[in-house]
Enzyme design. Structure first.
Site, PDB file in Angstrom:
ATOM      1  N   GLN A   1      -4.923  -1.618   9.792  1.00 10.72           N
ATOM      2  CA  GLN A   1      -4.816  -2.850   9.116  1.00 10.72           C
ATOM      3  C   GLN A   1      -5.489  -4.106   9.975  1.00 10.72           C
ATOM      4  OE1 GLN A   1      -3.609  -3.515   5.951  1.00 10.72           O
ATOM      5  NE2 GLN A   1      -4.022  -5.622   6.226  1.00 10.72           N
TER       6      GLN A   1
ATOM      7  N   LYS B   1       0.803  -1.241  -0.064  1.00 13.60           N
ATOM      8  CA  LYS B   1      -0.067  -0.080   0.079  1.00 13.60           C
ATOM      9  C   LYS B   1       0.871   1.372  -0.055  1.00 13.60           C
ATOM     10  CE  LYS B   1      -3.808  -2.446   2.066  1.00 13.60           C
ATOM     11  NZ  LYS B   1      -4.387  -2.841   3.465  1.00 13.60           N
TER      12      LYS B   1
ATOM     13  N   ASP C   1     -11.397   2.602   4.334  1.00 12.44           N
ATOM     14  CA  ASP C   1     -11.657   1.158   4.062  1.00 12.44           C
ATOM     15  C   ASP C   1     -13.268   1.133   4.088  1.00 12.44           C
ATOM     16  OD1 ASP C   1      -9.803  -0.689   3.972  1.00 12.44           O
ATOM     17  OD2 ASP C   1      -9.234  -0.292   5.979  1.00 12.44           O
TER      18      ASP C   1
HETATM   19  N1  GUN Z   1      -7.008  -6.953   6.063  1.00 15.31           N
HETATM   20  C1  GUN Z   1      -7.632  -7.665   4.959  1.00 15.31           C
HETATM   21  N2  GUN Z   1      -8.198  -7.145   3.929  1.00 15.31           N
HETATM   22  C2  GUN Z   1      -7.905  -5.622   4.463  1.00 15.31           C
HETATM   23  C3  GUN Z   1      -8.783  -4.341   3.944  1.00 15.31           C
HETATM   24  O1  GUN Z   1      -9.482  -4.287   3.014  1.00 15.31           O
HETATM   25  N3  GUN Z   1      -8.490  -3.298   4.858  1.00 15.31           N
HETATM   26  C4  GUN Z   1      -7.586  -3.363   6.066  1.00 15.31           C
HETATM   27  N4  GUN Z   1      -7.412  -2.332   6.731  1.00 15.31           N
HETATM   28  N5  GUN Z   1      -7.080  -4.423   6.564  1.00 15.31           N
HETATM   29  C5  GUN Z   1      -7.350  -5.811   5.767  1.00 15.31           C
END
Ligand code: GUN
Length: 295
Positions: free
Chosen positions: A98, A54, A121
């Protein structure tokens, strides 16, 4: 029939270059570059890889990224303190916590604490509610990436039977809400589906998945979807990323299903790159929303 591969890597590149241009225009307009703050608690190896990906994607698009790390033993209060600080910081436009968080941290409490205007998110109940009502502020990254991929391959969802296997808050549920609505901002052809959600308690799952024009597998079980579960000519989207002794595999048995489906996403290189890409989109959108709110 051999399925055409839905090339997520190529589509992600295309969208990232569009976002990069929009970010450049935003900055030329006198605004600070959008900034994403990622919160990583603990040492989960997969999460560390995701967060690094990311950060790299942000860098390529001209978006600033910050990484805030906390130790595995952190309390809910310590994570909350960090999130509250990021909420208050006008230099931070987007906040990503996360997942999964360590077992000692209450994920729901933490996610509920993220300022809905910075919730890239789209996990906050306010944003989930807006998606449900068909007037989203942010679209969740993985479902949004899937719709973008279908759109760019001119695979419409209007009137189609979409079967989603998996009812998670991250993929299954928001995907169903988005596709069942009239229009979630991507045009009526990319919504208006007849949606069925299946899960671990669904009776005679294969009988339902075989009805799908578009089958979305998001269950986190390696190669769970076999050819016998797929209608010939269906579009199959594999959201799974499972680490096995044989390496990374999806939720779909790729070789078998490729012989039945018309289109199929690979793992890796399918949905994954689009999830990261839509995070960039949401970070830019957050910066734009916050700028509009202060002028
Ligand atoms: N862990 C697995 N998928 C995601 C996601 O789309 N966002 C976040 N923040 N954590 C994750």
């Amino acid at each position: 029939m051999a399925a055409e591969v839905l090339d997520g890597k190529r589509i992600a590149k295309e969208i990232q270059s569009e976002i990069k241009q929009r970010v450049a225009r935003f900055v030329e307009g006198g605004q600070a570059a959008p900034t994403l703050a990622a919160v990583l608690v603990g040492e989960d190896p997969a999460s560390q890889v995701y967060v690094r990906n990311k950060e790299r994607a942000c860098q390529r698009a001209g978006i600033n990224s910050q990484l805030h790390r906390l130790p595995e033993q952190s309390t809910t209060k310590e994570v909350l303190d960090l999130v509250h600080g990021l909420n208050e910081d006008p230099g931070v436009n987007g906040i990503l916590v996360q997942l999964p968080l360590p077992s000692g941290v209450d994920s729901q409490v933490v996610l509920d604490a993220v300022n809905p205007l910075k919730d890239v998110d789209a996990f906050h109940p306010q944003n989930v509610g807006l998606i449900s009502q068909g007037r989203p502020q942010f679209l969740p990254c993985t479902p949004h990436g899937i719709v973008q991929m279908l759109k760019r391959y001119q695979i419409n969802t209007r009137g189609k039977h979409v079967v989603i296997v998996g009812r998670s808050d991250i993929v299954g549920k928001p995907m169903a809400l988005m596709l069942a609505n009239r229009d979630i901002g991507l045009g009526p052809d990319m919504a208006n589906a007849t949606v069925t959600i299946c899960h671990s308690q669904t009776a005679d799952l294969a009988a339902i998945t075989r009805q799908a024009d578009i089958l979305i597998a998001a269950i986190g079980q390696p190669e769970f979807i076999t050819a016998a579960m797929v209608k010939p000519g269906a579009v199959v989207v594999d959201v799974g990323i499972n680490r096995t002794d044989d390496g990374l595999v999806g939720d779909v048995h790729y070789q078998d299903v490729a012989a039945e489906a018309s289109y199929l996403t690979p793992v890796p290189g399918g949905v994954g790159p689009l999830t990261v890409t839509m995070l960039l989109e949401n970070t830019l959108a957050a910066a734009e929303i916050q700028q509009a709110a202060t002028t």
